[in-house]
Design an enzyme around this catalytic site. Structure first.
Site, short mmCIF file in Angstrom:
data_model
loop_
_atom_site.label_atom_id
_atom_site.label_comp_id
_atom_site.label_asym_id
_atom_site.label_seq_id
_atom_site.Cartn_x
_atom_site.Cartn_y
_atom_site.Cartn_z
N GLY A 12 0.79 -1.23 0.00
CA GLY A 12 0.00 0.00 0.00
C GLY A 12 0.82 1.28 0.00
O GLY A 12 0.34 2.32 0.45
N ASN A 14 1.56 3.00 -2.62
CA ASN A 14 0.86 3.92 -3.53
C ASN A 14 -0.38 4.50 -2.86
O ASN A 14 -0.69 5.67 -3.04
CB ASN A 14 0.51 3.22 -4.85
CG ASN A 14 1.70 3.19 -5.79
OD1 ASN A 14 2.09 4.21 -6.34
ND2 ASN A 14 2.32 2.02 -5.94
N ASN A 108 -5.23 2.57 -13.27
CA ASN A 108 -4.29 1.60 -12.70
C ASN A 108 -2.88 2.17 -12.79
O ASN A 108 -2.55 2.85 -13.76
CB ASN A 108 -4.36 0.29 -13.53
CG ASN A 108 -3.39 -0.76 -13.04
OD1 ASN A 108 -3.29 -1.04 -11.84
ND2 ASN A 108 -2.63 -1.35 -13.96
N HIS A 110 0.98 1.01 -13.22
CA HIS A 110 1.77 -0.16 -13.62
C HIS A 110 3.25 0.22 -13.58
O HIS A 110 3.63 1.28 -14.09
CB HIS A 110 1.37 -0.63 -15.03
CG HIS A 110 2.10 -1.86 -15.43
ND1 HIS A 110 1.76 -3.11 -14.95
CD2 HIS A 110 3.20 -2.04 -16.21
CE1 HIS A 110 2.61 -4.00 -15.44
NE2 HIS A 110 3.49 -3.37 -16.20
#
Ligand code: GAR
Length: 207
Positions: A12, A14, A108, A110
């Site tokens: 977590g 991010n 998202n 990546h």
């Protein structure tokens, strides 16, 4: 006010970057409505709790089959009525029904420069292992909208990171997070909250 829901699976960091950016004003006009994890022991759940954010765990393992999980997952997401769903290290395939229910409203992060090192099987440390195995000199991170493919949706933001000669997958992962991911994800949310992002002809446009 942009109501966001953050989906997580692991550490977590991010999620933490988003929480910090909402607090210090780098993300404006945004509220984190909740956090969903598929993993009961994800440290991300603790981060949510410590910051007073509603957090739940929904694990596919706890359902009779994938359809039952997908139904429960979509119901739970709908309860938060999010304007934007943020996948921050979420390692579950998003059900097609959810993508149809939230078109261009799921992003998202990546850990590579898409279209390199992405798609099925490329997640977490594996992405950095593959980048080092190929010997690339530059990698980075990408924020993109989620469509029905894996890492194929419109690209919103990218940031490059140089590979160092002595990098290991771990050291590269850490630098990509510090120099790219934790900057890009808050920036993407702020842009969306400001109404500055549109998807035109399958491409994200920033105005
Ligand atoms: C991050 O590096 C994120 O980019 C990656 O997982 C990590 C999660 O870290 N996501 C993917 O690989 C998705 N394909 P975090 O839990 O500390 O944010």
């Amino acid at each position: 006010m942009l109501n966001i829901l953050v989906c997580v699976s692991g550490g977590g960091t991010n999620l933490q970057a988003v929480i910090d950016a909402v607090k210090d004003g780098r993300i404006r006009n945004t509220r984190i409505a909740g956090v969903i994890s598929n993993n009961r022991s994800a440290y991300a759940l603790k981060r949510a709790e410590e910051n007073g954010i509603d957090a739940v765990c929904l694990s596919p393992k706890e359902f009779s089959d994938r359809e039952a999980f997908n139904r429960a997952f979509l119901e739970k997401v709908n309860e938060y009525a999010p304007d934007l769903i943020v996948l921050a290290g979420f390692l579950v395939n998003i059900p097609p029904e959810m993508i149809r229910a939230y078109p261009n409203r799921i992003i998202n992060i990546h850990p590579s420069l898409i279209p390199s090192f992405c798609g099925t099987g490329y997640y977490g440390l594996k992405v950095h292992e593959a980048a080092l195995a190929r010997g690339v000199k530059v990698t980075g991170a990408t924020v993109h909208f989620v469509d029905e493919g894996t890492d194929t949706g419109p690209i919103l933001l990218q940031k490059s990171v140089d590979v160092q000669p002595d990098d290991t997958p771990k050291s590269l992962q850490q630098r990509v997070m510090e120099e790219a991911e934790w900057i890009l994800l808050p920036k993407a949310i702020d842009l969306i909250a400001a109404g500055r992002v549109e998807v035109v002809d399958g491409k994200a446009v920033i105005r």
